[in-house]
Design a protein around this motif. Structure first.
Motif, PDB file in Angstrom:
ATOM      1  N   GLY A   1      39.992  40.542  45.907  1.00  0.00           N
ATOM      2  CA  GLY A   1      41.077  39.786  46.529  1.00  0.00           C
ATOM      3  C   GLY A   1      41.487  38.602  45.670  1.00  0.00           C
ATOM      4  O   GLY A   1      40.681  38.043  44.933  1.00  0.00           O
ATOM      5  N   ASN A   2      42.765  38.236  45.760  1.00  0.00           N
ATOM      6  CA  ASN A   2      43.223  37.037  45.067  1.00  0.00           C
ATOM      7  C   ASN A   2      42.838  35.797  45.862  1.00  0.00           C
ATOM      8  O   ASN A   2      42.568  35.882  47.054  1.00  0.00           O
ATOM      9  CB  ASN A   2      44.746  37.056  44.920  1.00  0.00           C
ATOM     10  CG  ASN A   2      45.200  38.188  44.014  1.00  0.00           C
ATOM     11  OD1 ASN A   2      44.523  38.514  43.043  1.00  0.00           O
ATOM     12  ND2 ASN A   2      46.319  38.784  44.357  1.00  0.00           N
ATOM     13  N   VAL A   3      42.847  34.655  45.202  1.00  0.00           N
ATOM     14  CA  VAL A   3      42.599  33.400  45.908  1.00  0.00           C
ATOM     15  C   VAL A   3      43.812  32.496  45.715  1.00  0.00           C
ATOM     16  O   VAL A   3      44.259  32.271  44.580  1.00  0.00           O
ATOM     17  CB  VAL A   3      41.314  32.706  45.389  1.00  0.00           C
ATOM     18  CG1 VAL A   3      41.068  31.422  46.161  1.00  0.00           C
ATOM     19  CG2 VAL A   3      40.120  33.640  45.504  1.00  0.00           C
ATOM     20  N   PHE A   4      44.383  32.038  46.832  1.00  0.00           N
ATOM     21  CA  PHE A   4      45.539  31.144  46.811  1.00  0.00           C
ATOM     22  C   PHE A   4      45.109  29.734  47.149  1.00  0.00           C
ATOM     23  O   PHE A   4      44.120  29.540  47.856  1.00  0.00           O
ATOM     24  CB  PHE A   4      46.572  31.574  47.850  1.00  0.00           C
ATOM     25  CG  PHE A   4      47.167  32.931  47.588  1.00  0.00           C
ATOM     26  CD1 PHE A   4      48.345  33.036  46.843  1.00  0.00           C
ATOM     27  CD2 PHE A   4      46.575  34.072  48.083  1.00  0.00           C
ATOM     28  CE1 PHE A   4      48.906  34.279  46.603  1.00  0.00           C
ATOM     29  CE2 PHE A   4      47.125  35.314  47.838  1.00  0.00           C
ATOM     30  CZ  PHE A   4      48.301  35.417  47.097  1.00  0.00           C
ATOM     31  N   ASP A   5      45.878  28.752  46.710  1.00  0.00           N
ATOM     32  CA  ASP A   5      45.599  27.387  47.172  1.00  0.00           C
ATOM     33  C   ASP A   5      46.381  27.152  48.471  1.00  0.00           C
ATOM     34  O   ASP A   5      47.053  28.046  48.976  1.00  0.00           O
ATOM     35  CB  ASP A   5      45.911  26.350  46.084  1.00  0.00           C
ATOM     36  CG  ASP A   5      47.338  25.830  46.136  1.00  0.00           C
ATOM     37  OD1 ASP A   5      48.207  26.549  46.676  1.00  0.00           O
ATOM     38  OD2 ASP A   5      47.588  24.719  45.634  1.00  0.00           O
ATOM     39  N   ARG A   6      46.310  25.946  49.022  1.00  0.00           N
ATOM     40  CA  ARG A   6      46.882  25.704  50.342  1.00  0.00           C
ATOM     41  C   ARG A   6      48.403  25.821  50.330  1.00  0.00           C
ATOM     42  O   ARG A   6      49.017  26.017  51.376  1.00  0.00           O
ATOM     43  CB  ARG A   6      46.457  24.346  50.883  1.00  0.00           C
ATOM     44  CG  ARG A   6      46.938  23.164  50.037  1.00  0.00           C
ATOM     45  CD  ARG A   6      46.320  21.867  50.499  1.00  0.00           C
ATOM     46  NE  ARG A   6      46.653  21.524  51.872  1.00  0.00           N
ATOM     47  CZ  ARG A   6      45.817  21.586  52.899  1.00  0.00           C
ATOM     48  NH1 ARG A   6      44.591  22.012  52.714  1.00  0.00           N
ATOM     49  NH2 ARG A   6      46.177  21.231  54.099  1.00  0.00           N
ATOM     50  N   ASN A   7      49.003  25.705  49.151  1.00  0.00           N
ATOM     51  CA  ASN A   7      50.461  25.790  49.076  1.00  0.00           C
ATOM     52  C   ASN A   7      50.929  27.153  48.580  1.00  0.00           C
ATOM     53  O   ASN A   7      52.074  27.318  48.184  1.00  0.00           O
ATOM     54  CB  ASN A   7      50.991  24.694  48.157  1.00  0.00           C
ATOM     55  CG  ASN A   7      50.601  23.321  48.682  1.00  0.00           C
ATOM     56  OD1 ASN A   7      50.748  23.054  49.874  1.00  0.00           O
ATOM     57  ND2 ASN A   7      50.073  22.466  47.812  1.00  0.00           N
ATOM     58  N   GLY A   8      50.025  28.139  48.579  1.00  0.00           N
ATOM     59  CA  GLY A   8      50.412  29.487  48.180  1.00  0.00           C
ATOM     60  C   GLY A   8      50.426  29.698  46.685  1.00  0.00           C
ATOM     61  O   GLY A   8      50.929  30.705  46.205  1.00  0.00           O
ATOM     62  N   LYS A   9      49.868  28.747  45.932  1.00  0.00           N
ATOM     63  CA  LYS A   9      49.798  28.959  44.481  1.00  0.00           C
ATOM     64  C   LYS A   9      48.592  29.837  44.160  1.00  0.00           C
ATOM     65  O   LYS A   9      47.511  29.632  44.715  1.00  0.00           O
ATOM     66  CB  LYS A   9      49.660  27.615  43.770  1.00  0.00           C
ATOM     67  CG  LYS A   9      50.961  26.849  43.789  1.00  0.00           C
ATOM     68  CD  LYS A   9      50.830  25.541  43.051  1.00  0.00           C
ATOM     69  CE  LYS A   9      52.153  24.798  43.094  1.00  0.00           C
ATOM     70  NZ  LYS A   9      52.002  23.358  42.907  1.00  0.00           N
TER      71      LYS A   9
END
Ligand SMILES: [Zn+2]
Lengths: 426, 624
Positions: free
Chosen positions: B54-62
């Motif tokens: 799975g990918n990991v995003f930051d809180r702003n969807g980056k």
């Protein structure tokens, strides 16, 4: 009534014919599976083994029919002539035959090939029956000497000279016939089996002579406790111990003197060290054969689903190792059914032999039963590691025209003889 | 014997032999499993279908962590006959001895290798460039083939400790797990480890059949027993990539840790440790080399996450809790006055204090960080008449308050590494002073010294409790897994033992003044009312640690920050500017004010590890 007894099928033992047909059909199905690959196979493609085997089956049935048409007295009358003819063929093939993997046992006619040694089985059966049924009151030693010296041993030697030792061993089957006829006492057979055991133990555990002899002495001692201890008995017992111990002792030495291509299979079977070449030839075969059979489990992987046979891990899987396909695809259920079918056939042949008025038919019948039995034991024993690798076919299952046709002739001569059991044939 | 009777012996003999054969077959086919296993090993090839993690995003969807293709060079030793070994060694830059050593490791010996039909990873995780060079001449490398795998790629070279890394699974796990097979990858640390099950997805397997020559002959039973792989779930983590990036930049060439948390949720916005490393160093075939270099750095200890694995004396930031406990215990009010004569006169002037007006009330004592005042406060807590002079009972009472703020215990976050910290116990002091110890023995606890140890994460959690006026949420980095709902376990409020909102307001008022008139006024930010507290933590390892904790805005706080810079002097010098820069970045999105940009540059460029000690002992806010 008259019409009926004139019919060629009059008094034919349909039970035997039925088992024959069942075995032939099962055999063909297994050959089909053993050579099956995902490329759509076409049974009309005559280059394919299953198609060829189908033709052999038709030829066999035609021959079986012909045999039923001929009067049984033909075989009694011509037994020696047939035997001599087959012997000549077997001698000829040694010089004129095609060299296939070092053996000189095949005549090749274009794409057809013929192995006369196969035909020697029924010819020998006929010859022995002819002699023993006609010899009258003679002492057993004369009978034995003539049977061995003029019939069995020459055949054996000729086939060995073709480099077909495995095939030659089959002629030992006729010992059973002579046992039944009272020519060979049972004690000699028991003695022979014990000698074989002593030799095998001597090869497998060569450094335990003391233990081996001690066990023999204990058995001998127990025997002496049970019988009247006369000097003769004591000498006899110790004599036996000495004989077996020396068998034990010399087995390894004799083995080393023999050529490796003969001893390799036995050493490999006993798990003794062998050369890489012998291991590849015999050890590998046994291992792959057992993997194929063992992986079949209780009910097998399903028809045409065998992986070990289909992907050619098992060498010679459509001929000598055809039983692997049975074991892998039909499992324990399949292998037991095949063994039981053979056992039923053999017992039926013995029962049929015993109902004859004609000595000739009885003696020949025992020969037939014994030949089937030895093939069954040696072939299946080899595939499950109980016996060394000895290349003889499994009757009706292994691919090959010569063996199928000659087994059919072997069996149907007897079926014909039996159908005329109410007549006394000479 | 009558020859006719011999038929029975013969029939019995045939029957017995047949029975023996059937028994033997029963053993070989039904009882003994070894042949089935051998058959599977020979005829089946289990081709694993590895799903992308799975990918990991930051809180702003980056996107923080994505996958990239890497290539494993696989070998079947038995098929190597005729391989251009010399050419391959050249491309891989290994010697012939290395090459043979690998084969020996796989098969036991070179002789065994020539018969070994199993598949091994000869060279793992080759990046595309190396793969291209191998592919060019692959036809010469008999027995070798290349299998594409996905490996991690870190878009932002930040938060290496938090994100963790992925590596080949250890033999110990292979032995005990039913899922992992030798050669599989597994999350080794960080969230790659704590969320391994979600991230990894589910491997698929295709059962292929092969013949005696190792040629593939199609699927077993037309794929009846094949399983499809399931893609790993994406994770949304609570980090703010830009904030994390700025924090790491500000901390470069310094040692220390920072935690930033949104107090209204407990979401960790940034977790910074320094020195750190680029997480991409742990991807690819140089992994072990890079790992060894970092692991062996015993001075910087870059593999240590100082934000949650190291604990430090909190220094004066601890005074905030004493102020709250004192009020809750009824021994302190906002108007309570205590004098200060450059030290705590009751205890021979220890601890000392700096010059400021005297006497001070609570507000002034916080903003000026008066040591004497809080020694008084701590003394009144310990000598509270309700304990009738039982110092140990009073201490136990005080300790319970401290623990209720999350200090001195694991917070239960989803970080795989969290240290407990240290809040001393009665037994600790019984051991040091004997059973009859009294308040003055432990007076430095009042100003956050002595045996106290808090991780920066715990310091930040204390600030969250204050910002929330009495409770905190367990800090965490993952708010939801895949397409699921936000994880409910993070919604639980943990209340402190200080329950009156007014007590907090009086402390917060002092914290606001820290940045207006107090110790950290140089770090005030135009337009953001930050409430903070400086700390200058004495420690046995050298210069004082520079500590600063703060939250902002004062009403409805959005961010709490705790900064600890090792051996950097006063809290106001390094901790406060770094913390307030982070607050500014988070609340405004960027730093714009020219004077603040100068501070940012100064923080970023200062190498505290190699700095001239004289310059180091000054406040960078007043540098020319
Ligand atoms: Zn003071």
């Amino acid at each position: 009534m008259r019409e009926k007894s004139d019919s060629i099928f009059y008094n034919v033992d349909w039970f035997t014919v039925g088992i024959y047909l069942v075995l032939i059909i099962m055999g063909w199905m297994n050959i089909y599976s053993a050579v099956y690959d995902d490329v759509k196979s076409n049974i009309f493609d005559l280059s394919r083994l299953e198609s060829k085997q189908m033709i052999f089956i038709f030829v066999s049935m035609a021959l079986a029919f012909s045999i039923l048409v001929i009067d049984a007295s033909f075989f009694t009358a011509t037994a020696y002539i047939l035997f001599s003819g087959i012997i000549l063929l077997n001698i000829a093939v040694r010089f004129l035959g095609t060299d296939i993997r070092g053996s000189h046992s095949w005549f090749k006619f274009g794409s057809l090939s013929l192995q006369p040694a196969e035909f020697a089985k029924w010819a020998t059966g006929l010859a022995i029956a002819k002699y023993l049924s006609g010899v009258g009151k003679q002492d057993w030693l004369t009978k034995l000497a003539v049977t061995l010296g003029f019939i069995a041993l020459p055949v054996f030697v000729i086939v060995v000279l073709q480099n077909e030792t495995g095939c030659a061993l089959v002629f030992a089957a006729f010992i059973v016939v002579m046992y039944r006829e009272g020519i060979i006492p049972g004690i000699i057979l028991v003695f022979g089996i014990l000698v074989a055991i002593a030799v095998v133990v001597g090869l497998k555990y060569p450094n335990h002579l003391a233990i081996f002899s001690l066990i023999l002495l204990v058995i001998g001692g127990i025997r002496l406790l049970l019988v009247r201890r006369t000097t003769k008995q004591i000498l006899f017992t110790f004599g036996i111990v000495a004989v077996f111990s020396s068998m034990y002792l010399v087995s390894g030495k004799v083995m080393e003197k023999l050529p490796e291509h003969q001893t390799g299979r036995i050493k490999s079977w006993l798990g003794l060290p062998v050369s890489r070449q012998m291991e590849d030839r015999f050890g590998y075969n046994t291992k792959q054969s057992m993997i194929a059979i063992g992986s079949g489990g209780w009910s097998g992987k399903g028809y045409l689903q065998g992986t070990q046979t289909k992907f050619r891990f098992v060498p010679e899987q459509e001929t000598d190792f055809i039983f692997c396909t049975v074991g892998e695809e039909w499992g324990f259920v399949g292998t037991s059914v095949v063994i039981i079918l053979y056992l039923v056939l053999i017992m039926r042949l013995i029962i049929m032999s015993e109902r004859q008025r004609s000595d000739f038919t009885r003696i020949y019948g025992y020969g037939v039963a014994a030949v089937f039995f030895i093939h069954l034991v040696v072939n299946i024993g080899m595939t499950i590691g109980l016996l060394p690798v000895i290349g003889i076919p499994l009757p009706f299952f292994s691919y090959g025209g010569s063996s199928l046709i000659s087994f059919t002739i072997l069996l149907f001569i007897f079926v014909k003889l039996d159908s005329q059991r109410l007549l006394v044939l000479r | 014997m009558n020859p006719g009777a011999r038929r029975y012996i013969l029939i019995a003999f045939a029957g017995i032999v047949a029975l023996l054969y059937i028994l033997r077959l029963f053993y070989v086919q039904v009882v003994d499993d070894q042949y089935k296993l051998s058959a599977q090993n020979q005829a089946f090839l289990y081709v694993t279908d590895y799903p992308p993690r799975g990918n990991v995003f930051d809180r702003n969807g980056k996107l923080l962590v994505i996958n990239q293709v890497a290539y494993d060079l696989m070998v079947v030793p038995r098929d190597m006959k005729g391989c251009d070994t010399v050419g391959l060694c050249k491309i891989l830059n290994i010697t012939r001895a290395d090459f043979d050593a690998k084969l020996i490791k796989f098969s036991g010996s070179l002789k065994e290798a020539s018969k070994d039909y199993r598949t091994y990873i000869f060279e793992g995780q080759m990046l595309p460039e190396l793969n291209a060079r191998i592919q060019e001449r692959l036809y010469k490398f008999t027995g070798f083939y290349v299998q594409a795998r996905t490996v991690r790629k870190y878009n932002y070279p930040v938060a290496a400790h938090l994100l963790g890394y992925v590596g080949e699974v250890s033999q110990g796990i292979v032995d005990t797990s039913s899922y992992y097979k030798s050669g599989d990858y597994i999350g080794k640390s960080g969230i790659e480890k704590s969320y391994e099950e979600a991230l990894r997805g589910k491997k698929g397997v295709q059962i292929k059949m092969r013949d005696v020559h190792n040629n593939i002959k199609g699927s077993y039973k037309n794929g009846l027993y094949d399983t499809a792989s399931v893609r790993g779930s994406d994770l949304v983590c609570t980090l703010d990539a830009e904030l994390q990036l700025l924090g790491e930049k500000l901390m470069q060439n310094k040692k220390g840790g920072i935690a930033a948390i949104d107090p209204s949720t407990g979401e960790i916005l940034a977790l910074i440790t320094s020195p750190t490393y680029d997480p991409n160093l742990f991807v690819g075939r140089d992994f072990s080399k890079n790992y060894t270099i970092l692991h062996d750095d015993s001075i910087g200890i870059p593999l240590l996450n100082r934000a949650s694995q190291s604990y430090y004396p909190p220094g004066s930031t601890f005074k905030l809790m004493d102020a709250l406990i004192g009020q809750q215990e009824g021994v302190l009010t906002p108007t309570t006055l205590y004098p200060c004569h450059s030290g705590f006169t009751l205890n021979k002037g220890m601890p000392g204090c700096h010059a400021h007006g005297s006497p001070l009330n609570l507000d002034g004592a916080i903003s000026q960080s008066c040591n004497s005042y809080f020694s008084w406060v701590f003394k009144t807590i310990m000598d509270n008449p309700k304990f009738h002079g039982n110092t140990q009972a009073a201490f136990e009472n005080w300790r319970k308050y401290i623990l209720s703020f999350g200090a001195g215990q694991k917070l239960g976050s989803d970080l795989p590494f969290e240290m407990k910290g240290n809040i001393p116990t009665v037994e600790t002091y019984n051991g040091i002073f004997g059973k009859g110890w009294h308040t003055m023995n432990v007076i430095s606890l009042g100003i956050g010294q002595a045996e106290l140890g808090l991780t920066p994460l715990q310091m930040c959690n204390v600030v969250c409790s204050i910002a929330n006026r009495g409770y905190f949420y367990t800090p965490h980095v993952i708010r939801k897994v895949g397409n699921g709902n936000p994880l409910e376990k993070w919604d639980l409020k943990h209340y402190t033992l200080v329950t009156n909102r007014e007590y907090y307001e009086s402390v917060i008022s002092g914290m606001a003044n820290v940045l207006i008139t107090g110790t950290a006024r140089a770090s005030a930010v135009q337009g953001i009312d930050i409430c903070g507290k400086t700390g200058t933590a004495q420690n046995p390892h050298g210069d004082n640690h520079s500590v600063f904790v703060c939250f902002a805005p004062r009403v409805n706080p959005k961010i709490c920050v705790a900064v600890l810079v090792e051996n950097a002097g006063q809290g106001a010098w390094w901790g406060a500017p770094i913390a307030t820069l982070l607050v500014e970045q988070y609340l405004k999105g960027k730093i714009t004010d020219p004077s603040r940009l100068i501070i940012e540059k100064r923080m970023e460029e200062s190498d505290l590890i190699h700095m001239d000690p004289k310059i180091k002992k000054t406040n960078p806010a007043f540098w020319e």
